[in-house]
Design a protein around this motif. Structure first.
Motif, short mmCIF file in Angstrom:
data_model
loop_
_atom_site.label_atom_id
_atom_site.label_comp_id
_atom_site.label_asym_id
_atom_site.label_seq_id
_atom_site.Cartn_x
_atom_site.Cartn_y
_atom_site.Cartn_z
N ASP A 136 21.37 15.47 11.85
CA ASP A 136 20.26 14.99 11.03
C ASP A 136 19.69 16.20 10.29
O ASP A 136 19.48 17.26 10.90
CB ASP A 136 19.15 14.39 11.90
N LEU A 137 19.42 16.05 9.02
CA LEU A 137 18.79 17.11 8.24
C LEU A 137 17.28 16.85 8.22
O LEU A 137 16.84 15.78 7.79
CB LEU A 137 19.34 17.15 6.82
N ILE A 138 16.50 17.81 8.68
CA ILE A 138 15.07 17.63 8.87
C ILE A 138 14.30 18.59 7.97
O ILE A 138 14.56 19.80 7.97
CB ILE A 138 14.66 17.88 10.34
N GLY A 139 13.34 18.06 7.21
CA GLY A 139 12.43 18.88 6.42
C GLY A 139 10.99 18.64 6.85
O GLY A 139 10.69 17.67 7.53
N PHE A 140 10.10 19.53 6.41
CA PHE A 140 8.69 19.34 6.75
C PHE A 140 7.81 20.15 5.81
O PHE A 140 8.26 21.12 5.18
CB PHE A 140 8.41 19.73 8.21
N ALA A 141 6.56 19.74 5.70
CA ALA A 141 5.53 20.51 5.01
C ALA A 141 4.69 21.19 6.09
O ALA A 141 4.01 20.51 6.86
CB ALA A 141 4.66 19.61 4.14
N PRO A 142 4.72 22.51 6.20
CA PRO A 142 4.00 23.19 7.27
C PRO A 142 2.50 22.90 7.26
O PRO A 142 1.93 22.46 6.24
CB PRO A 142 4.27 24.67 6.99
#
Length: 510
Positions: A136-142
């Protein structure tokens, strides 16, 4: 625990917030001057319960319709068991081959102030099939960055100029104006930033990542961190070593525990010296429509003369911020343009226009609210990670030395950012990166990188010791893996992410 009172709710993701890449601020931090460290939130104490994530369509859509979005709630203050909660915006594209799924690959953005929220749809799709299929490719806004619970400092518009956020000294080398600006900007952050501003830090971002890992249901997580994200990834691997699977640190920060990001700022001295000759060779190449000189050796003195002239005689530049082309704006454009060769024409165009006493059209700036948000996250993180000297004399001495040795950067890398007037003491000492933990880290570094120079990457390599292997790439630019077209470097990193196998020793890729 309830939601943090008085903190601005994370804004819904819009196109303009999705397209902002990296922080408007870079660099920052100095020797540990009387740091108080009341925070006792150890790694084990931060792995509290995390509710499973609820995945929905991304607000406003996503570049790839497979991308889903969710909200993770984390404590604002990990040292306070009754801390209010803040939101962290998260995204994913599930593994393309569910039967072969290994786990999750977290895309850690640069900055501080960068987001990877849309990276599963974008840079993540450059990954080879054997990685996309199994992870799974996971992104986020810190924390602090919209659409997560957001902060900003409410800075004056002029202080949002990159040439102001970067601490360029006055034309005569004086830092007096920088100290005044630092006080003004730090006061604005204290006045407008809210309680969350005090809890922005690299260590807290690492703790947020571990809450995210738990909410994903993963025993271990893999990561691809870029630029400042390499420091975040290293801190995570230090605090939670046995929660890491395969870790790639790409374009690597110096982990100096005494200076932290102030060492990153200082690194621009050598970074510019490493990359400017490559620009000069390009700018003197026959057939180049943006050619500036007949010989590469002539480009450097041309730039220095032009910057000095613009120090004395700025050219009005309507629509720009600031509304003049002065020596420091030229220097800042030089620094920005050396990030990758595709940006060289912008510097050449500006130099050619300025030599004729004109300016090109003013560059388009991101929306002001985005600039405010990014600047606030950068300020809070950089200034909370470690204490800065408060004395202007300390900075003046460094600037004088730097100007004499590195005239292209005119003393900026050793000057005072707003952290010199930051009203808060760091809540904990910086995390010291060591060789304790599993040997599952791969560093990849371009030889010529203006933002994270090779010399700083070597210090991370030394700190990690047996835990890491380093791939040095004979390329120019910031970002190495899947960015500069080096087949050897890309193949080596892809093989590690797909199989867990690294080179037996540090490797050089021509």
């Amino acid at each position: 625990m309830g939601r943090a009172p008085g903190i601005r709710e994370g804004r819904r993701m819009t196109q303009r917030t999705r397209t902002i890449r990296n922080a408007a601020i870079v660099g920052v931090s100095t020797a540990l001057l009387g740091i108080t460290a009341p925070v006792t939130a150890t790694a084990s104490a931060t792995t509290g319960p995390s509710k499973p994530l609820t995945w929905t369509d991304c607000e406003g859509g996503a570049a790839d319709p497979r991308q889903q979005c969710a909200t993770l709630q984390v404590p604002m203050d990990y040292a306070d068991p009754d801390s209010p909660l803040i939101d962290i915006a998260v995204s994913r594209i599930p593994a393309e081959d569910p039967d072969a799924r290994r786990g999750a690959l977290l895309l850690i953005p640069g900055g501080p102030g960068g987001s990877s929220l849309n990276d599963p749809s974008k840079k993540g799709q450059k990954l080879p099939q054997e990685v996309r299929g199994t992870h799974d490719l996971i992104g986020f806004a810190p924390r602090g960055l919209a659409p997560s619970t957001a902060v900003d400092c409410g800075l004056e518009y002029g202080d949002l100029a990159t040439s102001r956020l970067r601490p360029w000294p006055a034309p005569d080398g004086s830092v007096d104006g920088n100290m005044v600006a630092a006080q003004r900007m730090a006061d604005a952050c204290a006045r407008n930033g809210g309680e969350l501003m005090r809890h922005l830090s690299t260590a807290n971002e690492a703790r947020d990542i571990d809450r995210l890992r738990a909410a994903l249901g993963e025993r271990k997580i893999s990561a691809w961190g870029v630029s400042y994200g390499t420091y975040v990834g290293a801190v995570y691997a230090q605090l939670f070593p046995h929660r890491t699977d395969r870790v790639v640190l790409d374009s690597v920060d110096d982990p100096d525990p005494a200076r932290v990001a102030r060492a990153w700022l200082a690194g621009h001295e050598q970074g510019v010296e490493d990359v400017f000759p490559h620009f000069a060779a390009w700018a003197s190449k026959p057939g180049n429509p943006d050619r500036l000189a007949r010989k590469a050796a002539d480009v450097r003195p041309m730039f220095l003369r032009l910057a000095a002239r613009l120090d004395r005689e700025p050219i009005p530049w309507p629509g720009a911020n600031p509304e003049e082309l002065n020596g420091n704006v030229l220097r800042q454009t030089m620094l920005d343009s050396l990030y990758r060769p595709s940006r060289y024409p912008a510097l050449a165009e500006l130099m050619r226009a300025a030599r004729q006493g004109t300016v090109p059209p003013a560059p388009e700036a991101p929306p002001e609210d985005v600039l405010q948000n990014v600047a606030g996250v950068g300020a809070g993180t950089l200034c909370n990670d470690v204490a800065w000297p408060k004395s202007g004399a300390v900075y003046q001495k460094g600037v004088d030395e730097s100007r004499a040795k590195y005239p292209l950067t005119a003393g900026m890398p050793r000057n005072a950012m707003l952290c010199a007037a930051w009203p808060y003491q760091p809540r904990e000492a910086p995390v010291r990166i060591t060789d304790r933990g599993p040997s599952n880290i791969l560093l990849v570094q371009n030889e010529r990188d203006v933002a994270t120079p090779f010399s700083g990457a070597l210090k991370m390599r030394e700190a990690l010791g047996r835990r890491a292997v380093m791939v040095t790439v004979d390329s120019t630019g910031h970002d190495a893996y899947l960015a500069e077209g080096n087949a050897c470097g890309d193949r080596t990193v892809s093989h590690f992410l797909a199989t867990g196998e690294r080179p037996d020793a540090d490797t050089y890729c021509e």
